[in-house]
Design a protein around this motif. Structure first.
Motif, mmCIF file in Angstrom:
data_model
loop_
_atom_site.group_PDB
_atom_site.id
_atom_site.type_symbol
_atom_site.label_atom_id
_atom_site.label_comp_id
_atom_site.label_asym_id
_atom_site.label_seq_id
_atom_site.Cartn_x
_atom_site.Cartn_y
_atom_site.Cartn_z
ATOM 1 N N MET A 1 0.838 -1.192 0.000
ATOM 2 C CA MET A 1 0.000 0.000 0.000
ATOM 3 C C MET A 1 0.881 1.253 0.000
ATOM 4 N N ARG A 2 0.545 2.241 -0.814
ATOM 5 C CA ARG A 2 1.338 3.467 -0.867
ATOM 6 C C ARG A 2 0.943 4.413 0.250
ATOM 7 N N ARG A 3 1.942 5.071 0.796
ATOM 8 C CA ARG A 3 1.709 6.039 1.865
ATOM 9 C C ARG A 3 1.183 7.343 1.245
ATOM 10 N N ASN A 4 0.215 7.970 1.905
ATOM 11 C CA ASN A 4 -0.285 9.261 1.428
ATOM 12 C C ASN A 4 0.715 10.350 1.808
ATOM 13 N N THR A 5 1.363 10.962 0.840
ATOM 14 C CA THR A 5 2.386 11.968 1.140
ATOM 15 C C THR A 5 1.859 13.399 0.992
ATOM 16 N N GLN A 6 0.571 13.548 0.704
ATOM 17 C CA GLN A 6 0.005 14.895 0.575
ATOM 18 C C GLN A 6 -0.211 15.507 1.956
ATOM 19 N N PRO A 7 0.298 16.738 2.179
ATOM 20 C CA PRO A 7 0.083 17.364 3.487
ATOM 21 C C PRO A 7 -1.388 17.738 3.694
ATOM 22 N N SER A 8 -1.888 17.543 4.909
ATOM 23 C CA SER A 8 -3.265 17.925 5.230
ATOM 24 C C SER A 8 -3.348 19.445 5.347
ATOM 25 N N GLU A 9 -4.574 19.970 5.359
ATOM 26 C CA GLU A 9 -4.756 21.420 5.531
ATOM 27 C C GLU A 9 -4.203 21.864 6.882
ATOM 28 N N LEU A 11 -1.739 20.560 8.525
ATOM 29 C CA LEU A 11 -0.274 20.581 8.477
ATOM 30 C C LEU A 11 0.212 21.812 7.708
ATOM 31 N N LYS A 12 -0.462 22.154 6.627
ATOM 32 C CA LYS A 12 -0.078 23.352 5.860
ATOM 33 C C LYS A 12 -0.203 24.604 6.726
ATOM 34 N N GLU A 13 -1.286 24.654 7.503
ATOM 35 C CA GLU A 13 -1.526 25.791 8.399
ATOM 36 C C GLU A 13 -0.430 25.870 9.476
ATOM 37 N N ILE A 18 4.629 28.467 11.587
ATOM 38 C CA ILE A 18 6.055 28.371 11.940
ATOM 39 C C ILE A 18 6.846 29.360 11.087
ATOM 40 N N ARG A 19 6.535 29.375 9.796
ATOM 41 C CA ARG A 19 7.251 30.256 8.865
ATOM 42 C C ARG A 19 7.074 31.732 9.225
ATOM 43 N N ALA A 20 5.886 32.083 9.671
ATOM 44 C CA ALA A 20 5.573 33.485 9.971
ATOM 45 C C ALA A 20 6.191 33.939 11.297
ATOM 46 N N ALA A 21 6.600 32.997 12.130
ATOM 47 C CA ALA A 21 7.091 33.349 13.477
ATOM 48 C C ALA A 21 8.527 33.880 13.420
ATOM 49 N N ASP A 22 8.816 34.859 14.319
ATOM 50 C CA ASP A 22 10.186 35.374 14.437
ATOM 51 C C ASP A 22 11.093 34.353 15.102
ATOM 52 N N ASN A 41 6.529 13.977 16.597
ATOM 53 C CA ASN A 41 5.744 13.780 15.370
ATOM 54 C C ASN A 41 5.395 15.108 14.713
ATOM 55 N N ALA A 42 5.013 16.083 15.526
ATOM 56 C CA ALA A 42 4.634 17.394 14.976
ATOM 57 C C ALA A 42 5.834 18.032 14.267
ATOM 58 N N ILE A 43 6.997 17.965 14.924
ATOM 59 C CA ILE A 43 8.206 18.544 14.320
ATOM 60 C C ILE A 43 8.568 17.790 13.039
ATOM 61 N N ASP A 44 8.528 16.467 13.117
ATOM 62 C CA ASP A 44 8.897 15.648 11.951
ATOM 63 C C ASP A 44 7.957 15.910 10.771
ATOM 64 N N ALA A 45 6.667 15.977 11.060
ATOM 65 C CA ALA A 45 5.688 16.190 9.985
ATOM 66 C C ALA A 45 5.924 17.546 9.313
ATOM 67 N N ALA A 46 6.176 18.579 10.139
ATOM 68 C CA ALA A 46 6.377 19.926 9.585
ATOM 69 C C ALA A 46 7.678 20.026 8.788
ATOM 70 N N SER A 47 8.640 19.166 9.099
ATOM 71 C CA SER A 47 9.960 19.262 8.459
ATOM 72 C C SER A 47 10.019 18.619 7.081
ATOM 73 N N ARG A 48 8.929 17.962 6.684
ATOM 74 C CA ARG A 48 8.925 17.276 5.396
ATOM 75 C C ARG A 48 7.902 17.869 4.445
#
Ligand SMILES: Cc1cc2nc3c(=O)[nH]c(=O)nc-3n(C[C@H](O)[C@H](O)[C@H](O)COP(=O)(O)O)c2cc1C
Length: 94
Positions: A1-9, A11-13, A18-22, A41-48
């Protein structure tokens, strides 16, 4: 079975925030002498995916409280290791 690699909404948010933060302040407990899995998990997910790392170049600080004597020190060290790869700049001392 293939893993779903599309980021969820969600995760995008999360990545956009993170990007907007100083800078990034992480407040964490210590779980079994290490980083709580949910935080990692949160850090890992955001890093990919690789090359789309919103933590890149961010100043960072880590804090925590726990019922143990070391007050999350054993969670903070492995978090710093992760920050090396993510190219973050954690404050070394208060
Ligand atoms: C699964 C688990 C493992 C824990 N391991 C540690 C530990 O190794 N060292 C420590 O000082 N506290 C440990 N704690 C305590 C937490 O760091 C924290 O103080 C406690 O869970 C209260 O915070 P909370 O209400 O956010 O869960 C652990 C807690 C849980 C649930």
């Amino acid at each position: 079975m293939r893993r779903n690699t599309q980021p969820s909404e969600r995760l995008k948010e999360f990545k956009a925030k993170i990007r907007a933060a100083d800078g990034i302040l992480i407040a964490t407990p210590e779980y079994n002498y290490s980083v709580p899995g949910v935080l990692k998990n949160a850090i890992d997910a955001a890093s990919r995916p690789y090359g789309d790392n919103p933590f890149d170049g961010k100043p960072a600080a880590i804090m925590g409280v726990s019922i143990g004597m070391l007050g999350t020190a054993r969670a903070q060290y492995p978090l710093r290791q992760t920050m090396v790869f993510l190219n973050m700049y954690p404050l070394n001392r208060p």
